[in-house]
Design a protein around this motif. Structure first.
Motif, PDB file in Angstrom:
ATOM      1  N   ASP A  86       0.478  -1.831   0.173  1.00 25.13           N
ATOM      2  CA  ASP A  86       0.142   0.175   0.192  1.00 25.13           C
ATOM      3  C   ASP A  86       0.769   0.745  -0.081  1.00 25.13           C
ATOM      4  OD1 ASP A  86      -1.816  -1.145   0.024  1.00 25.13           O
ATOM      5  OD2 ASP A  86      -2.311  -1.589   2.346  1.00 25.13           O
ATOM      6  N   GLN A  87       1.737   1.296   0.622  1.00 29.22           N
ATOM      7  CA  GLN A  87       2.570   2.079   0.883  1.00 29.22           C
ATOM      8  C   GLN A  87       3.542   2.879  -0.457  1.00 29.22           C
ATOM      9  OE1 GLN A  87       5.958   1.738   3.675  1.00 29.22           O
ATOM     10  NE2 GLN A  87       6.396   4.274   3.542  1.00 29.22           N
ATOM     11  N   HIS A  88       3.531   1.909  -0.995  1.00 36.37           N
ATOM     12  CA  HIS A  88       4.437   1.759  -2.627  1.00 36.37           C
ATOM     13  C   HIS A  88       3.507   1.464  -3.628  1.00 36.37           C
ATOM     14  CE1 HIS A  88       7.626   0.940   0.417  1.00 36.37           C
ATOM     15  NE2 HIS A  88       8.609   1.700  -0.027  1.00 36.37           N
ATOM     16  N   GLU A  89       2.726   1.627  -3.406  1.00 35.85           N
ATOM     17  CA  GLU A  89       1.385   1.356  -4.537  1.00 35.85           C
ATOM     18  C   GLU A  89       1.743   0.045  -5.344  1.00 35.85           C
ATOM     19  OE1 GLU A  89       0.254   5.272  -6.036  1.00 35.85           O
ATOM     20  OE2 GLU A  89      -0.435   6.124  -4.001  1.00 35.85           O
ATOM     21  N   ILE A  90       1.803  -0.962  -5.086  1.00 33.15           N
ATOM     22  CA  ILE A  90       1.988  -1.466  -5.929  1.00 33.15           C
ATOM     23  C   ILE A  90       1.396  -3.218  -5.516  1.00 33.15           C
ATOM     24  CG2 ILE A  90       4.533  -0.974  -6.238  1.00 33.15           C
ATOM     25  CD1 ILE A  90       5.515  -3.176  -3.766  1.00 33.15           C
ATOM     26  N   THR A  91       1.493  -4.287  -6.521  1.00 37.10           N
ATOM     27  CA  THR A  91       0.955  -4.531  -5.760  1.00 37.10           C
ATOM     28  C   THR A  91       1.469  -5.922  -4.717  1.00 37.10           C
ATOM     29  OG1 THR A  91       1.884  -6.260  -7.704  1.00 37.10           O
ATOM     30  CG2 THR A  91      -0.207  -5.362  -8.229  1.00 37.10           C
ATOM     31  N   LEU A  92       0.635  -7.407  -4.467  1.00 34.66           N
ATOM     32  CA  LEU A  92       1.538  -8.228  -4.146  1.00 34.66           C
ATOM     33  C   LEU A  92       2.459  -8.961  -3.858  1.00 34.66           C
ATOM     34  CD1 LEU A  92      -1.647  -9.282  -1.384  1.00 34.66           C
ATOM     35  CD2 LEU A  92      -0.516  -7.203  -1.084  1.00 34.66           C
ATOM     36  N   ALA A  93       2.196  -9.183  -5.388  1.00 32.89           N
ATOM     37  CA  ALA A  93       3.457  -9.973  -5.782  1.00 32.89           C
ATOM     38  C   ALA A  93       4.753  -8.637  -6.794  1.00 32.89           C
ATOM     39  CB  ALA A  93       3.027 -10.375  -7.413  1.00 32.89           C
ATOM     40  N   GLU A  94       4.284  -7.540  -6.775  1.00 35.08           N
ATOM     41  CA  GLU A  94       5.813  -7.078  -6.865  1.00 35.08           C
ATOM     42  C   GLU A  94       6.638  -7.310  -5.282  1.00 35.08           C
ATOM     43  OE1 GLU A  94       4.406  -3.525 -10.086  1.00 35.08           O
ATOM     44  OE2 GLU A  94       2.884  -3.607  -9.027  1.00 35.08           O
ATOM     45  N   ALA A  99      11.019  -8.120  -2.073  1.00 37.62           N
ATOM     46  CA  ALA A  99      11.975  -9.316  -1.224  1.00 37.62           C
ATOM     47  C   ALA A  99      12.715  -9.764  -1.666  1.00 37.62           C
ATOM     48  CB  ALA A  99      10.809 -10.018  -0.424  1.00 37.62           C
ATOM     49  N   ILE A 100      12.490 -10.575  -2.815  1.00 38.00           N
ATOM     50  CA  ILE A 100      13.425 -11.417  -2.829  1.00 38.00           C
ATOM     51  C   ILE A 100      14.664 -11.116  -4.044  1.00 38.00           C
ATOM     52  CG2 ILE A 100      13.452 -13.658  -4.880  1.00 38.00           C
ATOM     53  CD1 ILE A 100      11.990 -14.756  -2.770  1.00 38.00           C
ATOM     54  N   ASP A 101      14.314 -10.352  -4.577  1.00 33.77           N
ATOM     55  CA  ASP A 101      15.844  -9.451  -5.135  1.00 33.77           C
ATOM     56  C   ASP A 101      16.310  -8.590  -3.996  1.00 33.77           C
ATOM     57  OD1 ASP A 101      14.451 -10.443  -8.062  1.00 33.77           O
ATOM     58  OD2 ASP A 101      13.608  -7.473  -7.668  1.00 33.77           O
ATOM     59  N   ALA A 102      15.868  -8.539  -2.592  1.00 32.74           N
ATOM     60  CA  ALA A 102      16.458  -8.276  -1.123  1.00 32.74           C
ATOM     61  C   ALA A 102      17.525  -8.798  -0.770  1.00 32.74           C
ATOM     62  CB  ALA A 102      15.783  -6.946  -0.964  1.00 32.74           C
ATOM     63  N   LEU A 103      16.537 -10.000  -0.961  1.00 31.23           N
ATOM     64  CA  LEU A 103      17.459 -11.385  -0.734  1.00 31.23           C
ATOM     65  C   LEU A 103      18.327 -12.223  -1.139  1.00 31.23           C
ATOM     66  CD1 LEU A 103      14.149 -13.365   0.612  1.00 31.23           C
ATOM     67  CD2 LEU A 103      16.074 -12.194   2.569  1.00 31.23           C
ATOM     68  N   ARG A 104      18.713 -11.646  -2.160  1.00 33.26           N
ATOM     69  CA  ARG A 104      19.277 -12.068  -3.720  1.00 33.26           C
ATOM     70  C   ARG A 104      20.117 -10.830  -3.902  1.00 33.26           C
ATOM     71  NH1 ARG A 104      15.202 -13.930  -8.407  1.00 33.26           N
ATOM     72  NH2 ARG A 104      15.108 -15.962  -8.136  1.00 33.26           N
ATOM     73  N   ASN A 105      20.240  -9.419  -3.491  1.00 31.26           N
ATOM     74  CA  ASN A 105      21.376  -8.808  -3.260  1.00 31.26           C
ATOM     75  C   ASN A 105      22.334  -9.239  -2.011  1.00 31.26           C
ATOM     76  OD1 ASN A 105      21.045  -8.199  -6.013  1.00 31.26           O
ATOM     77  ND2 ASN A 105      20.209  -6.178  -5.031  1.00 31.26           N
ATOM     78  N   ASP A 106      21.565  -9.379  -1.095  1.00 33.18           N
ATOM     79  CA  ASP A 106      22.560  -9.826  -0.010  1.00 33.18           C
ATOM     80  C   ASP A 106      22.769 -11.186  -0.004  1.00 33.18           C
ATOM     81  OD1 ASP A 106      21.363  -7.131   1.539  1.00 33.18           O
ATOM     82  OD2 ASP A 106      19.367  -8.788   2.411  1.00 33.18           O
ATOM     83  N   ALA A 107      22.320 -12.151  -0.735  1.00 37.93           N
ATOM     84  CA  ALA A 107      23.777 -13.178  -0.528  1.00 37.93           C
ATOM     85  C   ALA A 107      25.380 -13.272  -1.295  1.00 37.93           C
ATOM     86  CB  ALA A 107      22.460 -14.190  -1.005  1.00 37.93           C
ATOM     87  N   LYS A 108      25.240 -11.731  -2.187  1.00 39.01           N
ATOM     88  CA  LYS A 108      25.861 -11.227  -2.736  1.00 39.01           C
ATOM     89  C   LYS A 108      27.437 -11.552  -2.436  1.00 39.01           C
ATOM     90  CE  LYS A 108      24.153 -10.824  -7.304  1.00 39.01           C
ATOM     91  NZ  LYS A 108      23.304 -10.363  -8.437  1.00 39.01           N
TER      92      LYS A 108
END
Length: 108
Positions: A86-94, A99-108
């Motif tokens: 709601d805060q970012h006006e995006i869908t739940l899928a987005e 979140a997955i992108d952030a997890l992948r970036n943290d793992a690098k």
């Protein structure tokens, strides 16, 4: 036992040409149910019991995503996902994709 030995059960509905039953008196039914201790559920009570947070949420737009992902989460996790979306006006899928992108970036 062969198929010749098996007989299919037949249902007897009596004489279907009999006159139909008289119409039911709705007031009599209501009176009988009240006398039996049943009570009518108020229509306003249904909206009061609904989750007020989700009732005020906007309808999310269509994105063309077709794969389903169903899981059980803690209430606070679900609220965090909804609040971020709601805060970012995006869908739940987005939200999940970010979140997955952030997890992948943290793992690098």
């Amino acid at each position: 036992m062969s198929t010749e030995d098996k007989k299919r059960a037949t249902l007897d509905f009596g004489n279907l040409n009999d006159t139909p039953a008289p119409p039911v008196d709705n007031d009599a039914v209501k009176a009988a149910t009240r006398a039996a201790g049943f009570r009518e559920t108020p229509k306003a009570a249904a909206s009061e019991t609904a989750d007020p947070i989700r009732a005020t949420r906007r309808t999310r737009r269509k994105t063309g995503r077709t794969e389903q992902f169903a899981t059980r989460l803690r209430a606070e996790t679900i609220e965090a996902i909804y609040n971020y979306a709601d805060q970012h006006e995006i869908t739940l899928a987005e939200t999940i994709e970010r979140a997955i992108d952030a997890l992948r970036n943290d793992a690098k």
